[in-house]
Write an enzyme that holds these catalytic residues in place. Structure first.
Site, mmCIF file in Angstrom:
data_model
loop_
_atom_site.group_PDB
_atom_site.id
_atom_site.type_symbol
_atom_site.label_atom_id
_atom_site.label_comp_id
_atom_site.label_asym_id
_atom_site.label_seq_id
_atom_site.Cartn_x
_atom_site.Cartn_y
_atom_site.Cartn_z
ATOM 1 C CD GLU A 239 -2.934 -0.847 0.516
ATOM 2 O OE1 GLU A 239 -2.695 0.340 -0.833
ATOM 3 O OE2 GLU A 239 -3.571 -1.563 -1.014
ATOM 4 C CB CYS B 20 -18.225 3.399 -11.631
ATOM 5 S SG CYS B 20 -19.294 4.608 -10.629
ATOM 6 C CB CYS C 132 -24.560 -0.046 -13.289
ATOM 7 S SG CYS C 132 -23.310 -0.111 -11.323
HETATM 8 S S1 SF4 Z 1 -25.151 2.994 -11.860
HETATM 9 FE FE1 SF4 Z 1 -23.206 2.492 -11.368
HETATM 10 S S2 SF4 Z 1 -22.245 3.525 -12.939
HETATM 11 FE FE2 SF4 Z 1 -22.843 4.348 -12.957
HETATM 12 S S3 SF4 Z 1 -23.349 6.339 -11.257
HETATM 13 FE FE3 SF4 Z 1 -24.147 4.605 -10.296
HETATM 14 S S4 SF4 Z 1 -22.594 3.445 -8.833
HETATM 15 FE FE4 SF4 Z 1 -21.958 4.527 -11.190
#
Ligand code: SF4
Length: 313
Positions: free
Chosen positions: A19, A172, A182
């Site tokens: 880390e 994301c 997602c």
């Molecule tokens: S839907 Fe998923 S990819 Fe889109 S902003 Fe929200 S967490 Fe991020």
């Protein structure tokens, strides 16, 4: 027990080293340095007892050399104040030299099972979007950290953190999102074009410009070097002497720019023939111009050595 039945403290030591290395160095570079570093310092007691210069030299190429001293100070603190066993809570780990909130949480959650989310930039981004968090980062990072706690209560924190990291890279991203596919889409209040506006970032200051004149005094085979002082840029590392201005009678071999987190260094490179008949200064450090010496140098000094044309690789 940690992976492969490694005792938790040995596991914590390995996580600590990785880390700290990953804090400001690319994964590809860390992958090439992590194994050799552990070969040389396989456990906490070995690192704590090593010479400071030995540790710095093993850090060569990773950049941000202050981290090498802090890593060793951390090992020494665990040996001296905790009987050689890591504290198991993030709040206690954060009191050790060199450990910030993220590294402390990573060790506590991954190695000792504490329910605390290790918040690096990727996890911050996913949590901020899931929470529609409007505060600027890093100013309001502590608030976001509190909100992240609900995602790790009663579950395996290490697995959740890994899942968030995977989501950060697969769906994301900082500059692109794939909200329609997602897996957290139904839970996410900001999906769509507005997601890229979160998290808000504070404006960064531009880097401070620094100019160095570096003098390589050499006899064609060997070159005079110095170990840099204990404070400032590349503290304690091997390097070429910085002089006040273009040295009289020296050959100008070119210039290099090198970006650090808060500084942009412009290094002008000068070569001077070393006349050992007249030079009575007896330099403390003289190194062969070869690959072994290059390996001991921080990145900027290595670029300078390569630019000089003196080094045979
Ligand atoms: S839907 Fe998923 S990819 Fe889109 S902003 Fe929200 S967490 Fe991020």
């Amino acid at each position: 027990m940690a992976p492969g039945d490694v005792p938790p403290d040995d596991h914590a030591y390995r996580v600590l080293v990785s880390e700290i290395m990953l804090q400001q160095t690319t994964v590809a570079t860390v992958l090439s340095r992590y194994g050799p570093f552990l070969d040389r310092f396989p456990d906490l007691p070995t690192l704590a007892a090593a010479g400071a210069n030995e540790v710095r030299d093993a850090w060569a190429g990773l950049g941000y050399y202050r981290r090498a001293g802090l890593l060793q100070a951390c090992a020494q603190s665990v040996m001296e104040h905790h009987g050689g066993a890591f504290p198991q809570k993030a709040a206690q780990l954060a009191k050790l030299p060199g450990l910030g909130a993220y590294t402390s949480a990573a060790i506590a959650s991954i190695c000792f099972g504490e329910a605390i989310m290790p918040m690096d930039g990727n996890i911050e981004r996913v949590v901020a979007r899931l929470e529609a968090f409007k505060g600027p980062l890093p100013k309001e990072a502590a608030q976001l950290r509190k909100k992240a706690q609900k995602y790790v209560m009663g579950v395996d924190t290490g697995h959740v953190a890994q899942a968030f990291m995977d989501l950060a890279s697969s769906h994301c991203g900082a500059n692109s999102t794939n909200c329609p596919t997602c897996p957290l889409q139904k839970l996410c209040p900001v999906q769509g074009p507005d997601a890229l506006k979160i998290p808000q970032k504070q404006m960064k200051k531009p880097p401070i410009e620094v100019t160095w004149h570096l003098l390589l005094t050499h006899d064609g085979q060997r070159v005079i070097m110095e170990r840099r002082g204990p404070g400032g840029i590349m503290a304690g590392m091997l390097g070429f002497p910085v002089v006040d201005g273009p040295p009289l009678g020296a050959y100008y071999a070119g210039s290099i720019t090198h970006r650090l987190t808060h500084r942009m260094i412009t290094a002008h490179v000068y070569l001077l023939k070393w006349d050992q008949q007249t030079d009575k200064t007896a330099p403390a450090i003289v190194k062969d111009c070869n690959r072994a010496t290059l390996k001991q140098l921080p990145t900027l000094m290595r670029k300078v050595a390569e630019r000089s044309g003196l080094f045979k690789v």
